[in-house]
Design an enzyme around this catalytic site. Structure first.
Site, PDB file in Angstrom:
ATOM      1  N   ARG A  15       0.851  -1.208   0.000  1.00 57.35           N
ATOM      2  CA  ARG A  15       0.000   0.000   0.000  1.00 57.35           C
ATOM      3  C   ARG A  15       0.884   1.254   0.000  1.00 57.35           C
ATOM      4  NH1 ARG A  15      -1.279   4.463   2.804  1.00 57.35           N
ATOM      5  NH2 ARG A  15      -0.830   3.370   4.745  1.00 57.35           N
ATOM      6  N   THR A 181       3.652  11.110   9.518  1.00 53.35           N
ATOM      7  CA  THR A 181       3.358  11.043   8.082  1.00 53.35           C
ATOM      8  C   THR A 181       4.353  11.838   7.243  1.00 53.35           C
ATOM      9  OG1 THR A 181       1.061  10.840   8.738  1.00 53.35           O
ATOM     10  CG2 THR A 181       1.474  11.349   6.420  1.00 53.35           C
ATOM     11  N   HIS A 208       3.910   4.444  13.095  1.00 49.92           N
ATOM     12  CA  HIS A 208       4.023   4.416  11.627  1.00 49.92           C
ATOM     13  C   HIS A 208       4.923   5.593  11.248  1.00 49.92           C
ATOM     14  CE1 HIS A 208       1.921   4.016   7.506  1.00 49.92           C
ATOM     15  NE2 HIS A 208       2.682   5.084   7.382  1.00 49.92           N
ATOM     16  N   HIS A 210       7.875   7.639   8.637  1.00 47.32           N
ATOM     17  CA  HIS A 210       8.484   7.863   7.319  1.00 47.32           C
ATOM     18  C   HIS A 210       9.883   8.431   7.536  1.00 47.32           C
ATOM     19  CE1 HIS A 210       5.177   7.165   4.365  1.00 47.32           C
ATOM     20  NE2 HIS A 210       4.505   7.089   5.504  1.00 47.32           N
ATOM     21  N   HIS A 307      41.511  -4.347   9.097  1.00 44.04           N
ATOM     22  CA  HIS A 307      40.187  -4.864   9.436  1.00 44.04           C
ATOM     23  C   HIS A 307      40.112  -6.357   9.142  1.00 44.04           C
ATOM     24  CE1 HIS A 307      37.646  -0.942   9.459  1.00 44.04           C
ATOM     25  NE2 HIS A 307      38.879  -0.703   9.838  1.00 44.04           N
TER      26      HIS A 307
HETATM   27 ZN   LIG Z   1       2.519   6.255   5.554  1.00 52.20          ZN
END
Ligand SMILES: [Zn+2]
Length: 527
Positions: A15, A181, A208, A210, A307
């Protein structure tokens, strides 16, 4: 594992992730990705917005033909339109008709959006939230409430933002998801806003985020540490603008570092993470990000000699996590700084065993050092390096010989470039010509045409990338250049490099090595 707190994942690759610029999932892609998400064990898969587009509706129909073992498919939708009843709202009713048990409903938390975008009253917005959640509940659905722009809304009007959550709570939402959002919130403010918000709530909350401020992972982890019972994200951080939070980064942090669980199933699923990431890149038609934490190709690759030396003694010296935990692999890049172990490890990638004491290792190392001193970059051009190893082990790396080539460009007429190539395969000789948009393109076409006569399988070999870099500025235009070419065959990638003062010669050498490698490496390493 008994006793560990479980955090639900709601994956929204299908979605929010489908809104990534340049990404378009077909219905079949969506079904395939859903099956992989079920396999790894996410709790919820947000399949789309059945009310908003027919492709999503088809997905909900198609996925019913599969019995998922871990995941529940959930549908996304918004609160009812302003000024009408829930019963009259057609889009809302498609959710009821979708026969999905759980709906994710987003509503407005930020007065700016209510007044400027919705052009509605603050009071009506609260009614829309509460009535929508209650309507779906009354129709037998469970509702996860997405409080869109919650953090931005809270920063401007905390009281109103909280009242929108209350409205969803009163309507009967089972989880209230606080959304960043616009993706610009910082971990410290997310933490402090959640601490006050959760005191006002009786319902569990989720997060939620972003990634617009580069803090999506940090914000998600902070929210979970504050008690979020659920997080939303996408595979590889797909999503609009800078993307959603990348579940490939949150999952190992929770499961491996924070003493929590978030994957359903037998506990070994975390090992499938790198494969899941690659699979979604493939279906999204995107090139994987090499530096992606945990699952990227470079996440556990080591270049510096110091390393590598330390790593061989104790891997913990330069790795935050054992790569196999997330299904990734450790890789040592060969460079002039590294030694015998790097060569042995590179040989094993193509199924060749080299003993540490073998004189061949010294010979290979000497040649690598000589080439790197001249300006070759073998660490990226693994095919060129593998060919050097094969040559020193006495393997045949000359399935064909290019005996002559010419490439010409007539700039005046604006015509195509032309090339001629002579190739010998055993006792057979071929002379082919090619016409291309430039001299290298023409050369490649002529070479391929000649090779296809004996090696028809090469027709599926593609050139993905061609790069030229100036290595050593000579006098005027007599500079030495390095050509780097990446090839692919099915899903296998390999790269070659060559150096010359003549750009065409360097290109020709790198092309020849690329096709040679395809023909002689019997076990091409997968990337
Ligand atoms: Zn979203």
């Amino acid at each position: 594992m008994v006793g560990k707190r479980f955090v639900d994942i709601l994956d929204t690759t299908l979605r929010d992730g489908a809104q990534t610029r340049g990404v378009s999932f077909s219905m079949q892609d969506k079904v395939s990705i859903a099956l992989r998400l079920d396999e790894i064990g996410v709790s919820y898969i947000e399949g789309g917005w059945p009310g908003s587009n027919p492709k999503d509706q088809e997905f909900f129909r198609a996925i019913k033909n599969y019995s998922l073992k871990n995941s529940e498919i959930v549908a996304f939708g918004s609160t009812r339109k302003k000024g009408i009843s829930t019963r009259e709202d057609e889009i809302l009713n498609t959710l009821v008709k979708s026969e999905v048990k759980t709906a994710v409903i987003f509503g407005k938390s930020w007065t700016l959006h209510v007044e400027k975008v919705f052009r509605s009253t603050l009071e009506e917005n609260l009614n829309m939230i509460e009535e929508t959640v209650r309507y779906l509940k009354n129709n037998g659905m469970r509702v996860l409430y997405d409080a869109e722009h919650f953090f931005d809304g809270y920063k401007e009007d905390p009281e109103y933002a909280l009242s929108t959550l209350k409205a969803a709570e009163n309507g009967g939402a089972s989880t209230l998801i606080l959304c960043d959002t616009n993706g610009g919130s910082l971990p410290l403010e997310v933490g402090s806003i959640i601490r006050t918000t959760k005191k006002a709530l009786k319902t569990p909350f989720g997060i939620h985020t972003h990634n617009d401020g580069g803090c999506a992972v940090a914000n998600t982890l902070v929210a979970i540490a504050e008690g979020a019972t659920q997080f939303h994200g996408t595979v590889n951080g797909l999503g609009e603008r800078c993307g959603n939070v990348d579940i490939c980064q949150v999952i190992p942090a929770l499961e491996h570092k924070m003493g929590l669980r978030c994957l359903k199933g037998a506990g070994e699923n975390l090992r499938g993470l790198t494969a899941l990431s690659k699979y979604v890149y493939e279906l999204a038609n995107q090139r994987p990000s090499d530096s992606q934490p945990y699952v990227g190709r470079n996440a556990f690759s080591h270049k510096g000699g110091v390393h590598i030396d330390a790593m061989l003694k104790t891997p913990r010296t330069y790795e935050h996590l054992e790569p196999s935990i997330v299904g990734n692999t450790r890789e040592f890049m060969v460079s002039e700084l590294s030694g015998r172990s790097g060569i042995i490890s590179k040989a094993s990638e193509i199924g060749l065993t080299l003993e540490k004491q073998s004189p061949a290792v010294d010979d290979i190392l000497a040649e690598v050092k000589r080439l790197e001193a001249k300006g070759h970059h073998l660490e990226n051009a693994t095919a060129s390096l593998h060919l050097i190893i094969m040559k020193h082990l006495g393997l045949d790396i000359q399935p064909f010989v290019v005996t002559n080539w010419i490439s010409t460009t007539n700039l005046k007429s604006g015509a195509m470039s032309a090339a001629e190539v002579d190739v010998k395969v055993g006792s057979k000789k071929y002379h082919e010509i090619g016409e291309g948009v430039g001299p290298v393109h023409a050369l490649d076409l002529a070479l391929r045409r000649a090779l296809l006569k004996s090696f028809p399988d090469l027709k599926d070999t593609k050139l993905l990338n061609y790069k030229v870099t100036v290595v050593d500025s000579g006098t005027g235009t007599a500079s030495e250049v390095r050509v780097f070419i990446e090839f692919s065959h099915n899903k296998t990638l390999w790269a070659t490099t060559a150096l010359s003062e003549n750009i065409l010669e360097a290109s020709c050498k790198a092309l020849i090595e690329g096709y040679t490698y395809r023909l002689v490496a019997n076990r091409l390493p997968k990337h």
